[in-house]
Design an enzyme around this catalytic site. Structure first.
Site, short mmCIF file in Angstrom:
data_model
loop_
_atom_site.label_atom_id
_atom_site.label_comp_id
_atom_site.label_asym_id
_atom_site.label_seq_id
_atom_site.Cartn_x
_atom_site.Cartn_y
_atom_site.Cartn_z
N ARG A 115 -1.20 -4.78 -9.31
CA ARG A 115 -0.61 -5.94 -9.94
C ARG A 115 -0.98 -5.99 -11.41
O ARG A 115 -1.89 -5.29 -11.85
CB ARG A 115 -1.07 -7.21 -9.20
CG ARG A 115 -0.45 -7.34 -7.82
CD ARG A 115 -1.06 -8.43 -6.99
NE ARG A 115 -2.40 -8.09 -6.54
CZ ARG A 115 -3.09 -8.79 -5.64
NH1 ARG A 115 -2.55 -9.87 -5.10
NH2 ARG A 115 -4.31 -8.43 -5.28
N ASN A 128 -5.14 -6.46 3.83
CA ASN A 128 -5.69 -7.73 4.34
C ASN A 128 -6.02 -7.68 5.83
O ASN A 128 -5.92 -8.70 6.53
CB ASN A 128 -4.71 -8.88 4.06
CG ASN A 128 -4.64 -9.24 2.59
OD1 ASN A 128 -5.28 -8.61 1.75
ND2 ASN A 128 -3.84 -10.23 2.25
#
Length: 351
Positions: free
Chosen positions: A224, A90
């Site tokens: 994920r 990020n």
């Protein structure tokens, strides 16, 4: 007493983390020289220094420009020795480094210089021998160990190291030493080798990349539960753009770019636009819309798929729950901007 102190520290830290949901300002992305000569820039710079971990890196998803109370500052100091939250995910670490570099050019100070060089050492320390970077280090777990292209983590790192090595603005002016710049250049070259080695091949032909690749086998890897091994359009677009920026590319790089661009051309989706609003998203027929690409294409048939937290791939966006539909970007337009660049890039190869 120790328990009460720990509770106080955690309460302060939770207050700091809540600032991520209440952005003060997107200050760390600012580039104008006039701003970096201000007291406000200095104030933000002091907080960026405060948030730097002893590893040399920074955590993610914190608004580091938001003013801190004395209690919050104390909480930040208490967790500076953490070794499990320094990351390039990020935009973390690379963004703080760019801010400090600009601040140093405008207001030279040893603290900015020292923090920046520690951060370069942090980036270099995380590179695998094969040239890739994990998402978190020095301590990580689970999918964090994978070579990470997701959210442009590795591309951002490589661009920064290239700019340091070449002393591009704002990384000149004595900010780094000759030896550190040489190490950055070596790391950049190793990173490009990793990109070439991880490019997914189908019948021997280069295509695109996954969001993550196994650090040992270099094969596409999941993260994920809803991020399965796949062809990934958005991250691959950033990789191709980086490869096209390399001057005098060798034949391997040229083949990698051409293969990826052929894949983008073959897998674009026409006649639809993608809308996200009110916590949901949908694909809407629109003959005037530009091309789209799905976020994920399966590795067997190269067809778009969508996935909920149950890890089961589905062919239609509406077949997953609203939470995942609205909480994740399932389509991208990023590859579209590559085509005009690619045309010029091809011309340049014959000049």
């Amino acid at each position: 007493m120790a328990r009460n102190l720990w509770i106080g520290v955690m309460a302060g830290w939770l207050g700091i983390m809540s600032l991520a949901a209440q952005p003060h300002k997107d200050v760390l992305r600012r580039t104008e020289a006039t701003f970096f000569r201000t007291e406000e820039a200095r104030r933000v710079g002091e907080q960026v220094l405060l948030y730097q971990r002893t590893t040399g890196g920074w955590p993610k998803n914190i608004d580091m420009a938001a003013p801190l109370s004395e209690e919050q500052r104390a909480a930040v100091r208490q967790v500076r020795t953490r070794r499990d939250d320094s990351t390039i995910d990020n935009g973390a670490t690379t963004q703080q480094m760019a801010f400090l570099a600009r601040l140093y050019q405008a207001q030279p100070h040893d603290a900015y210089h020292h923090a920046f060089c520690r951060a370069v050492d942090y980036l270099l320390s995380g590179q695998y021998e094969n040239g890739g970077w994990p998402q978190f280090w020095p301590e990580n777990r689970g999918y964090q160990v994978h070579i990470t292209y997701n959210d442009d983590a590795m591309v951002n790192t490589l661009r920064l190291l290239r700019d340091i090595a070449e002393q591009r603005e704002p990384y000149g002016g004595g900010l780094t030493s000759d030896s550190l710049r040489q190490r950055a250049q070596t790391a950049f070259k190793k990173g490009i080798e990793c990109i070439l080695a991880t490019q997914i091949r189908v019948n021997g032909e280069p295509t695109v990349w996954c969001q993550q690749h196994d650090r040992v086998t270099l094969l596409p890897a999941g993260a994920r539960s809803y991020e399965l091994p796949s062809f990934c359009a958005a991250e691959s677009a950033a990789i191709v753009r980086l490869l096209m920026e390399i001057p005098e590319p060798d034949e391997r790089i040229r083949a990698a770019v051409r293969g990826a661009m052929r894949w983008f051309a073959a897998h674009q989706i026409a006649g639809f636009r993608y809308e996200r609003s009110d916590g949901d998203s949908r694909l809407i027929p629109d003959s005037t819309a530009g091309p789209l690409w799905a976020r994920f294409y399966d590795l067997e048939h190269a067809e778009p798929f969508f996935c909920d937290r149950d890890g089961i791939p589905r062919r239609r966006l509406e077949d997953i729950g609203q939470g995942r539909r609205g909480g994740y970007a399932w389509y991208t337009t990023r590859p579209a901007s590559l085509f005009p660049l690619y045309e010029q890039w091809q011309i340049n190869q014959f000049e």
